[in-house]
Scaffold this active site. Structure first.
Site: not given
Ligand code: THU
Length: 129
Positions: A44, A46, A55, A57, A88, A91
């Site tokens: 991930n 940000e 994300c 994925e 999520c 994804c």
């Molecule tokens: N996140 C992912 O990388 N994958 C997911 O399927 C759900 C959320 C990350 C996004 C964000 O940087 C952190 O988790 C918190 O939501």
């Protein structure tokens, strides 16, 4: 199908180490196995403008697709912050786009034990044009 699930999870764990998640402090790593047999890692990433976050994925999937892959066989997901780190909704739909004849398998880990589930369990009626 039987893939090397542990290898995929080990790579997802490796990918989580490069997570850029200073805001949520929730690191995630993913590893995609494509039909070519190659694997692609993602984490991930940000952003100060929170909605720009991607994300792990989708990071891994877009790396695979941008390298010429078109079908995904499996995706392993790992977070040091939680057990059974599931993808999520966004994804799941992105995975659905790149599902071929073989159903995509999703690998997570609970207390050191691997869970292997089908994408159809996560997303029963995906959207496809
Ligand atoms: N996140 C992912 O990388 N994958 C997911 O399927 C759900 C959320 C990350 C996004 C964000 O940087 C952190 O988790 C918190 O939501």
């Amino acid at each position: 199908m039987k893939y090397d699930y542990k290898l995929l999870m080990d790579n997802a764990k490796e990918a989580a180490k490069t997570s850029y998640s200073p805001f949520s402090k929730f690191a995630v790593g993913a590893c995609v196995l494509a039909t070519s047999g190659k694997i692609y890692k993602g984490c991930n990433v940000e952003n100060s403008s929170f909605g720009m976050t991607i994300c792990a994925e989708r990071c891994a999937i877009f790396k695979a697709i941008s390298e010429g892959e078109r079908e995904i066989l499996a995706v392993a997901i790992y977070s040091p912050n939680t057990d059974d780190c599931n993808p999520c909704g966004a994804c799941r739909q992105v995975m659905y786009e790149f599902q071929g004849k073989n159903e995509i398998e999703i690998i997570t880990e609970s207390s050191g034990v691997l869970n292997v589930r089908k994408l159809s369990e996560y997303l029963p009626y995906g959207f496809k044009i």
